[in-house]
Write a protein that holds these residues in place. Structure first.
Motif, PDB file in Angstrom:
ATOM      1  N   ASN A 117       0.788  -1.234   0.000  1.00 61.23           N
ATOM      2  CA  ASN A 117       0.000   0.000   0.000  1.00 61.23           C
ATOM      3  C   ASN A 117       0.818   1.281   0.000  1.00 61.23           C
ATOM      4  O   ASN A 117       0.453   2.231   0.666  1.00 61.23           O
ATOM      5  CB  ASN A 117      -0.871   0.038   1.254  1.00 61.23           C
ATOM      6  CG  ASN A 117      -1.968  -0.979   1.196  1.00 61.23           C
ATOM      7  OD1 ASN A 117      -2.443  -1.277   0.106  1.00 61.23           O
ATOM      8  ND2 ASN A 117      -2.351  -1.510   2.330  1.00 61.23           N
ATOM      9  N   ALA A 118       1.909   1.302  -0.751  1.00 59.72           N
ATOM     10  CA  ALA A 118       2.777   2.479  -0.677  1.00 59.72           C
ATOM     11  C   ALA A 118       2.020   3.777  -1.005  1.00 59.72           C
ATOM     12  O   ALA A 118       2.243   4.798  -0.349  1.00 59.72           O
ATOM     13  CB  ALA A 118       3.992   2.300  -1.569  1.00 59.72           C
ATOM     14  N   ALA A 119       1.088   3.738  -1.960  1.00 64.74           N
ATOM     15  CA  ALA A 119       0.346   4.963  -2.322  1.00 64.74           C
ATOM     16  C   ALA A 119      -0.523   5.420  -1.151  1.00 64.74           C
ATOM     17  O   ALA A 119      -0.675   6.621  -0.909  1.00 64.74           O
ATOM     18  CB  ALA A 119      -0.517   4.738  -3.549  1.00 64.74           C
ATOM     19  N   TYR A 120      -1.061   4.452  -0.401  1.00 65.93           N
ATOM     20  CA  TYR A 120      -1.888   4.814   0.751  1.00 65.93           C
ATOM     21  C   TYR A 120      -1.012   5.328   1.887  1.00 65.93           C
ATOM     22  O   TYR A 120      -1.407   6.209   2.640  1.00 65.93           O
ATOM     23  CB  TYR A 120      -2.739   3.616   1.191  1.00 65.93           C
ATOM     24  CG  TYR A 120      -3.771   3.296   0.148  1.00 65.93           C
ATOM     25  CD1 TYR A 120      -4.997   3.951   0.158  1.00 65.93           C
ATOM     26  CD2 TYR A 120      -3.498   2.407  -0.874  1.00 65.93           C
ATOM     27  CE1 TYR A 120      -5.936   3.702  -0.821  1.00 65.93           C
ATOM     28  CE2 TYR A 120      -4.432   2.146  -1.862  1.00 65.93           C
ATOM     29  CZ  TYR A 120      -5.649   2.793  -1.831  1.00 65.93           C
ATOM     30  OH  TYR A 120      -6.567   2.554  -2.814  1.00 65.93           O
ATOM     31  N   THR A 121       0.173   4.767   1.990  1.00 63.53           N
ATOM     32  CA  THR A 121       1.106   5.241   3.013  1.00 63.53           C
ATOM     33  C   THR A 121       1.428   6.723   2.785  1.00 63.53           C
ATOM     34  O   THR A 121       1.481   7.497   3.728  1.00 63.53           O
ATOM     35  CB  THR A 121       2.401   4.405   2.996  1.00 63.53           C
ATOM     36  OG1 THR A 121       2.062   3.046   3.213  1.00 63.53           O
ATOM     37  CG2 THR A 121       3.375   4.857   4.070  1.00 63.53           C
ATOM     38  N   ARG A 122       1.598   7.102   1.521  1.00 65.35           N
ATOM     39  CA  ARG A 122       1.864   8.520   1.248  1.00 65.35           C
ATOM     40  C   ARG A 122       0.659   9.391   1.597  1.00 65.35           C
ATOM     41  O   ARG A 122       0.798  10.561   1.928  1.00 65.35           O
ATOM     42  CB  ARG A 122       2.258   8.710  -0.217  1.00 65.35           C
ATOM     43  CG  ARG A 122       3.740   8.381  -0.441  1.00 65.35           C
ATOM     44  CD  ARG A 122       4.213   8.997  -1.728  1.00 65.35           C
ATOM     45  NE  ARG A 122       3.727   8.234  -2.859  1.00 65.35           N
ATOM     46  CZ  ARG A 122       3.440   8.752  -4.055  1.00 65.35           C
ATOM     47  NH1 ARG A 122       3.575  10.044  -4.276  1.00 65.35           N
ATOM     48  NH2 ARG A 122       3.019   7.975  -5.023  1.00 65.35           N
ATOM     49  N   GLY A 123      -0.520   8.805   1.525  1.00 69.46           N
ATOM     50  CA  GLY A 123      -1.728   9.533   1.922  1.00 69.46           C
ATOM     51  C   GLY A 123      -1.673   9.951   3.386  1.00 69.46           C
ATOM     52  O   GLY A 123      -2.318  10.916   3.789  1.00 69.46           O
ATOM     53  N   ALA A 124      -0.869   9.246   4.181  1.00 71.03           N
ATOM     54  CA  ALA A 124      -0.767   9.561   5.613  1.00 71.03           C
ATOM     55  C   ALA A 124       0.052  10.827   5.886  1.00 71.03           C
ATOM     56  O   ALA A 124       0.165  11.254   7.031  1.00 71.03           O
ATOM     57  CB  ALA A 124      -0.163   8.373   6.368  1.00 71.03           C
ATOM     58  N   PHE A 125       0.610  11.440   4.836  1.00 68.55           N
ATOM     59  CA  PHE A 125       1.308  12.721   5.019  1.00 68.55           C
ATOM     60  C   PHE A 125       0.324  13.876   5.242  1.00 68.55           C
ATOM     61  O   PHE A 125       0.734  14.999   5.485  1.00 68.55           O
ATOM     62  CB  PHE A 125       2.169  13.054   3.796  1.00 68.55           C
ATOM     63  CG  PHE A 125       3.385  12.178   3.614  1.00 68.55           C
ATOM     64  CD1 PHE A 125       3.945  11.487   4.678  1.00 68.55           C
ATOM     65  CD2 PHE A 125       3.997  12.067   2.377  1.00 68.55           C
ATOM     66  CE1 PHE A 125       5.071  10.692   4.512  1.00 68.55           C
ATOM     67  CE2 PHE A 125       5.134  11.278   2.198  1.00 68.55           C
ATOM     68  CZ  PHE A 125       5.667  10.589   3.272  1.00 68.55           C
ATOM     69  N   PHE A 126      -0.948  13.577   5.118  1.00 68.86           N
ATOM     70  CA  PHE A 126      -1.961  14.634   5.236  1.00 68.86           C
ATOM     71  C   PHE A 126      -2.904  14.299   6.383  1.00 68.86           C
ATOM     72  O   PHE A 126      -3.227  13.129   6.611  1.00 68.86           O
ATOM     73  CB  PHE A 126      -2.734  14.757   3.908  1.00 68.86           C
ATOM     74  CG  PHE A 126      -1.803  14.935   2.739  1.00 68.86           C
ATOM     75  CD1 PHE A 126      -1.263  16.182   2.448  1.00 68.86           C
ATOM     76  CD2 PHE A 126      -1.399  13.845   1.981  1.00 68.86           C
ATOM     77  CE1 PHE A 126      -0.360  16.338   1.404  1.00 68.86           C
ATOM     78  CE2 PHE A 126      -0.495  13.999   0.931  1.00 68.86           C
ATOM     79  CZ  PHE A 126       0.033  15.252   0.643  1.00 68.86           C
ATOM     80  N   TRP A 127      -3.359  15.318   7.089  1.00 68.70           N
ATOM     81  CA  TRP A 127      -4.255  15.111   8.242  1.00 68.70           C
ATOM     82  C   TRP A 127      -5.460  14.281   7.824  1.00 68.70           C
ATOM     83  O   TRP A 127      -6.138  14.617   6.842  1.00 68.70           O
ATOM     84  CB  TRP A 127      -4.743  16.464   8.777  1.00 68.70           C
ATOM     85  CG  TRP A 127      -3.685  17.242   9.481  1.00 68.70           C
ATOM     86  CD1 TRP A 127      -3.058  18.377   9.035  1.00 68.70           C
ATOM     87  CD2 TRP A 127      -3.131  16.969  10.774  1.00 68.70           C
ATOM     88  NE1 TRP A 127      -2.154  18.812   9.967  1.00 68.70           N
ATOM     89  CE2 TRP A 127      -2.175  17.973  11.041  1.00 68.70           C
ATOM     90  CE3 TRP A 127      -3.349  15.971  11.732  1.00 68.70           C
ATOM     91  CZ2 TRP A 127      -1.444  18.002  12.231  1.00 68.70           C
ATOM     92  CZ3 TRP A 127      -2.614  16.007  12.916  1.00 68.70           C
ATOM     93  CH2 TRP A 127      -1.681  17.008  13.151  1.00 68.70           C
ATOM     94  N   HIS A 128      -5.730  13.230   8.577  1.00 71.52           N
ATOM     95  CA  HIS A 128      -6.858  12.373   8.225  1.00 71.52           C
ATOM     96  C   HIS A 128      -7.355  11.577   9.432  1.00 71.52           C
ATOM     97  O   HIS A 128      -6.703  11.553  10.481  1.00 71.52           O
ATOM     98  CB  HIS A 128      -6.459  11.397   7.097  1.00 71.52           C
ATOM     99  CG  HIS A 128      -5.424  10.391   7.530  1.00 71.52           C
ATOM    100  ND1 HIS A 128      -4.085  10.698   7.641  1.00 71.52           N
ATOM    101  CD2 HIS A 128      -5.543   9.086   7.898  1.00 71.52           C
ATOM    102  CE1 HIS A 128      -3.423   9.622   8.048  1.00 71.52           C
ATOM    103  NE2 HIS A 128      -4.282   8.629   8.217  1.00 71.52           N
ATOM    104  N   ILE A 129      -8.511  10.943   9.227  1.00 68.47           N
ATOM    105  CA  ILE A 129      -9.091  10.017  10.200  1.00 68.47           C
ATOM    106  C   ILE A 129      -9.119   8.660   9.516  1.00 68.47           C
ATOM    107  O   ILE A 129      -9.549   8.567   8.361  1.00 68.47           O
ATOM    108  CB  ILE A 129     -10.524  10.468  10.559  1.00 68.47           C
ATOM    109  CG1 ILE A 129     -10.485  11.838  11.242  1.00 68.47           C
ATOM    110  CG2 ILE A 129     -11.231   9.429  11.427  1.00 68.47           C
ATOM    111  CD1 ILE A 129     -11.846  12.480  11.444  1.00 68.47           C
ATOM    112  N   ASP A 130      -8.654   7.617  10.190  1.00 63.08           N
ATOM    113  CA  ASP A 130      -8.658   6.292   9.558  1.00 63.08           C
ATOM    114  C   ASP A 130     -10.094   5.815   9.361  1.00 63.08           C
ATOM    115  O   ASP A 130     -10.904   5.862  10.284  1.00 63.08           O
ATOM    116  CB  ASP A 130      -7.889   5.279  10.408  1.00 63.08           C
ATOM    117  CG  ASP A 130      -6.387   5.574  10.429  1.00 63.08           C
ATOM    118  OD1 ASP A 130      -5.896   6.219   9.482  1.00 63.08           O
ATOM    119  OD2 ASP A 130      -5.728   5.156  11.399  1.00 63.08           O
ATOM    120  N   GLY A 131     -10.383   5.356   8.151  1.00 66.15           N
ATOM    121  CA  GLY A 131     -11.712   4.802   7.872  1.00 66.15           C
ATOM    122  C   GLY A 131     -12.807   5.846   7.852  1.00 66.15           C
ATOM    123  O   GLY A 131     -13.963   5.534   8.127  1.00 66.15           O
ATOM    124  N   ALA A 132     -12.458   7.096   7.511  1.00 69.39           N
ATOM    125  CA  ALA A 132     -13.486   8.152   7.488  1.00 69.39           C
ATOM    126  C   ALA A 132     -14.489   7.920   6.360  1.00 69.39           C
ATOM    127  O   ALA A 132     -15.547   8.544   6.345  1.00 69.39           O
ATOM    128  CB  ALA A 132     -12.850   9.530   7.358  1.00 69.39           C
TER     129      ALA A 132
END
Ligand code: OGA
Ligand code: MN
Length: 270
Positions: free
Chosen positions: A83-98
């Motif tokens: 999931n490398a593309a999703y891992t990069r998504g974690a560079f931005f403020w988020h809630i898991d499973g929003a």
């Protein structure tokens, strides 16, 4: 042993305890309670193995299976993580499973390999506190408002120039309209925003995106944020229902590797 040191007034605690006590479930209720109160709990050099992390997770909830796995490897290295593309998504403020009906209850990481040089810190923002501090006028404005959460919104940040095929893949994921203000069973309210929040339902796009931006800027002010500087073996646990989180950017060729477990949500957003 169970000692708690609050690192700032609004968010984040360091907990000193032993692995044995963590795995026994002896302090499970204390941990669950403290988690909601403090948003993020850090246990320095807990040195959980993958199995131990799962064992601990089961003392405070039910493990949420993500992509068929009870445990995920968070890494940008495609040979280590699917999931490398999703891992990069974690560079931005988020809630898991929003994008889900019932967002994850909590997420936890053990650091196995650190980002080389600086950063790769994990940041957790307390959105209960951020909501509480809004003006009465803003609280009124937010009443009844819903934001549309879409994978496309967060993935566009990572891949701003998608192929048609990529875009179709993102859009195939179900979207969710969630209230901007999440009223919890406890009666407490938190902001449900972040990278997946695309627009405000029924509002002109610009106006809605401006509001989401303003709320996020407010909610991620330093007084609401705990920033964990990792050592190998550290264990970080956050309440996913009243926070946003992100990884402070680290190099894309980094070997940083985290073992992640996430817990099934117990409360629907409604
Ligand atoms: C996650 C996440 C942040 C980090 O695992 O859900 O957002 O610092 N991780 O790796
Ligand atoms: Mn995350």
């Amino acid at each position: 042993m169970f000692e708690v040191e609050n690192v700032s007034s609004r968010v984040g605690s360091l907990v000193r305890t032993t692995k044995k006590d963590m795995l026994s479930g002896k302090y499970a209720k204390d941990i669950e309670h403290l988690l909601v109160e403090r948003s993020a709990l850090a246990f320095k050099e807990m040195n959980f193995t993958s199995e131990e992390q799962q064992e601990f997770a089961r003392t405070i909830g039910e493990i949420f299976v993500v992509g068929g796995e009870e445990q995920q490897t968070i890494s940008l290295d495609p040979s280590k993580s699917r999931n490398a593309a999703y891992t990069r998504g974690a560079f931005f403020w988020h809630i898991d499973g929003a994008n889900d009906d019932i967002p994850a209850k909590a997420t936890m990481l053990t650091a196995k390999i650190l980002a080389e040089g600086a950063d790769g810190d994990t940041m957790v923002a307390n959105t209960f506190a951020a909501y509480e501090d809004l003006s009465d006028e803003d609280k009124e404005l937010l009443q009844g408002l819903r934001a549309r959460h879409a994978l496309e919104s967060s993935q566009r940040m990572v891949t701003p120039d998608p192929t048609y095929e990529e875009l179709q893949r993102w859009q195939a994921y179900p979207q969710k309209s969630h209230p901007v203000v999440w009223t919890h069973k406890s009666g407490e309210k938190s902001l449900l925003i972040g990278a997946t929040a695309y627009y405000i339902d029924g509002w002109e796009l610009d106006k809605g995106r401006a509001l989401l931006c303003r709320l996020q800027e407010h909610a991620t002010k330093p007084e609401y944020v705990y920033r964990h500087k990792w050592n190998v073996g550290d264990f970080l646990l956050w309440d996913n229902t009243g926070t946003m989180h992100k990884a402070a950017a680290y190099p894309l060729d980094s070997k940083r590797l985290m073992i992640r477990t996430t817990l099934h949500g117990e409360e629907s957003v409604a």
